[in-house]
Design a protein around this motif. Structure first.
Motif, PDB file in Angstrom:
ATOM      1  N   UNK A 165     -16.267  30.278  60.934  1.00 34.48           N
ATOM      2  CA  UNK A 165     -16.520  30.249  59.488  1.00 34.48           C
ATOM      3  C   UNK A 165     -15.723  29.154  58.788  1.00 34.48           C
ATOM      4  N   UNK A 166     -14.774  28.536  59.497  1.00 35.37           N
ATOM      5  CA  UNK A 166     -13.936  27.497  58.894  1.00 35.37           C
ATOM      6  C   UNK A 166     -14.514  26.093  59.093  1.00 35.37           C
ATOM      7  N   UNK A 167     -15.602  26.015  59.827  1.00 27.52           N
ATOM      8  CA  UNK A 167     -16.170  24.698  60.143  1.00 27.52           C
ATOM      9  C   UNK A 167     -16.564  23.949  58.867  1.00 27.52           C
ATOM     10  N   UNK A 204      -9.352  17.099  50.473  1.00 29.32           N
ATOM     11  CA  UNK A 204     -10.739  16.651  50.310  1.00 29.32           C
ATOM     12  C   UNK A 204     -11.606  16.986  51.507  1.00 29.32           C
ATOM     13  N   UNK A 205     -11.019  16.936  52.715  1.00 29.82           N
ATOM     14  CA  UNK A 205     -11.822  17.189  53.924  1.00 29.82           C
ATOM     15  C   UNK A 205     -11.821  18.657  54.338  1.00 29.82           C
ATOM     16  N   UNK A 206     -11.217  19.526  53.536  1.00 30.18           N
ATOM     17  CA  UNK A 206     -11.263  20.955  53.844  1.00 30.18           C
ATOM     18  C   UNK A 206      -9.902  21.626  53.828  1.00 30.18           C
ATOM     19  N   UNK A 207      -9.837  22.793  54.458  1.00 25.47           N
ATOM     20  CA  UNK A 207      -8.628  23.611  54.488  1.00 25.47           C
ATOM     21  C   UNK A 207      -7.662  23.105  55.557  1.00 25.47           C
ATOM     22  N   UNK A 208      -6.370  22.997  55.194  1.00 29.47           N
ATOM     23  CA  UNK A 208      -5.318  22.599  56.125  1.00 29.47           C
ATOM     24  C   UNK A 208      -4.236  23.675  56.140  1.00 29.47           C
ATOM     25  N   UNK A 209      -3.306  23.550  57.095  1.00 30.26           N
ATOM     26  CA  UNK A 209      -2.213  24.510  57.255  1.00 30.26           C
ATOM     27  C   UNK A 209      -0.875  23.806  57.085  1.00 30.26           C
ATOM     28  N   UNK A 210      -0.032  24.322  56.183  1.00 28.33           N
ATOM     29  CA  UNK A 210       1.360  23.886  56.083  1.00 28.33           C
ATOM     30  C   UNK A 210       2.174  24.907  56.862  1.00 28.33           C
ATOM     31  N   UNK A 214       5.768  24.351  66.137  1.00 27.43           N
ATOM     32  CA  UNK A 214       6.422  24.181  67.425  1.00 27.43           C
ATOM     33  C   UNK A 214       5.977  22.862  68.079  1.00 27.43           C
ATOM     34  N   UNK A 215       4.732  22.469  67.812  1.00 27.61           N
ATOM     35  CA  UNK A 215       4.185  21.243  68.411  1.00 27.61           C
ATOM     36  C   UNK A 215       4.841  20.004  67.802  1.00 27.61           C
ATOM     37  N   UNK A 216       4.890  19.951  66.464  1.00 28.93           N
ATOM     38  CA  UNK A 216       5.493  18.799  65.776  1.00 28.93           C
ATOM     39  C   UNK A 216       7.024  18.886  65.728  1.00 28.93           C
ATOM     40  N   UNK A 217       7.542  20.089  66.064  1.00 28.47           N
ATOM     41  CA  UNK A 217       8.995  20.362  66.056  1.00 28.47           C
ATOM     42  C   UNK A 217       9.620  20.243  64.666  1.00 28.47           C
ATOM     43  N   UNK A 218       8.796  20.501  63.636  1.00 27.37           N
ATOM     44  CA  UNK A 218       9.289  20.461  62.256  1.00 27.37           C
ATOM     45  C   UNK A 218       8.237  21.084  61.326  1.00 27.37           C
ATOM     46  N   UNK A 219       8.613  21.233  60.068  1.00 31.51           N
ATOM     47  CA  UNK A 219       7.671  21.733  59.062  1.00 31.51           C
ATOM     48  C   UNK A 219       6.748  20.583  58.657  1.00 31.51           C
ATOM     49  N   UNK A 220       5.431  20.834  58.746  1.00 36.73           N
ATOM     50  CA  UNK A 220       4.446  19.787  58.451  1.00 36.73           C
ATOM     51  C   UNK A 220       3.255  20.367  57.698  1.00 36.73           C
ATOM     52  N   UNK A 221       2.551  19.478  56.986  1.00 36.07           N
ATOM     53  CA  UNK A 221       1.184  19.760  56.566  1.00 36.07           C
ATOM     54  C   UNK A 221       0.315  19.163  57.656  1.00 36.07           C
ATOM     55  N   UNK A 222      -0.370  19.999  58.395  1.00 31.24           N
ATOM     56  CA  UNK A 222      -1.153  19.520  59.533  1.00 31.24           C
ATOM     57  C   UNK A 222      -2.139  18.442  59.094  1.00 31.24           C
ATOM     58  N   UNK A 223      -2.129  17.279  59.772  1.00 34.09           N
ATOM     59  CA  UNK A 223      -3.064  16.219  59.397  1.00 34.09           C
ATOM     60  C   UNK A 223      -4.521  16.580  59.683  1.00 34.09           C
ATOM     61  N   UNK A 224      -4.755  17.395  60.718  1.00 31.29           N
ATOM     62  CA  UNK A 224      -6.126  17.825  61.023  1.00 31.29           C
ATOM     63  C   UNK A 224      -6.482  19.036  60.176  1.00 31.29           C
ATOM     64  N   UNK A 225      -7.769  19.278  60.019  1.00 30.11           N
ATOM     65  CA  UNK A 225      -8.184  20.461  59.256  1.00 30.11           C
ATOM     66  C   UNK A 225      -7.788  21.721  60.027  1.00 30.11           C
TER      67      UNK A 225
END
Length: 235
Positions: A165-167, A204-210, A214-225
């Motif tokens: 449903x997030x597509x 603009x390109x949709x919903x993201x996650x802040x 563990x992957x980036x090893x820091x707090x991030x706004x995920x660049x991918x949707x």
């Protein structure tokens, strides 16, 4: 939920922590359960707790260090009372249930769509893996208490939004999920309920996650949707 674009909004506080290192198990330092405050190292849960506590303090006009400590304790422990290791809300489904009963948060499970799926909580990971937890390893007498809490939680059913449903950024999705909402990601790992936490961010390109990643090893706004993010995490 909080008003956007103000210095009392959830996302405003969450963005103050961008770049802070991801470190797990920061609450497991002491032999005796104490209120741990660490804003220099965060995992997904402590980021959500820290940001939520700051947001609540700002919205309620509470500005002292003691106000923040009280609010953090209210969020982290069952009914806001620190009474040993088992009073901490270890499963996020339990956190949601407890904080909703205290009228601190509101769980969003509608409309349908996009909330078309149902999770039946079935947790037992802590009681079946006690040696993975410092406190349970040191105090095995706590395991039956944890098991009882798990069994109580296993009555919970919750509606959730399936990955598919997030597509697309549909109107229903935008009306259901708002900037700064806490996102709890369900999982299919045996004995667990929630795999990861973060905050909703619409771009603009949709919903993201802040999130504390563990992957980036820091707090991030995920660049991918968020949809792309979930495709990379099959569990």
């Amino acid at each position: 939920r909080s008003k956007a674009n103000t210095k009392t909004s959830t996302l405003w506080f969450a963005r103050q922590f961008l770049g802070v290192p991801y470190v797990a198990h920061t609450l497991e330092l002491n032999d005796k359960e104490q209120l741990v405050v660490n804003t220099r190292e965060l995992d997904c849960t402590t980021l959500v707790e820290t940001v939520t506590a700051l947001t609540l303090c700002a919205q309620q006009g509470k500005k002292t260090w003691n106000d923040y400590l009280t609010t953090l304790k209210t969020l982290r422990y069952r009914q806001g009372k620190l009474d040993g290791y088992t009073s901490r809300l270890h499963y996020f489904s339990d956190w949601i249930r407890d904080k909703q009963s205290m009228k601190i948060i509101k769980e969003i499970q509608s409309p349908n769509p996009p909330f078309t799926a149902v999770q039946r909580v079935n947790v037992n990971y802590m009681s079946t893996h006690p040696t993975a937890y410092k406190a349970l390893k040191a105090q095995p007498e706590l395991v039956p208490v944890i098991r009882q809490q798990e069994q109580s939680l296993n009555t919970v059913k919750a509606r959730y939004i399936p990955k598919s449903a997030l597509r697309r950024s549909t109107k229903a999705l935008r009306q259901a999920v708002h900037d700064g909402d806490i996102i709890a990601i369900t999982c299919n790992k045996k004995g667990l309920d929630i795999a990861h936490l973060g905050f909703a961010v619409w771009k603009k390109d949709g919903l993201h996650l802040l999130n504390a990643s563990m992957i980036h090893k820091k707090v991030v706004e995920e660049p991918m949707t968020f949809y792309q993010y979930l495709q990379k995490h099959p569990s």
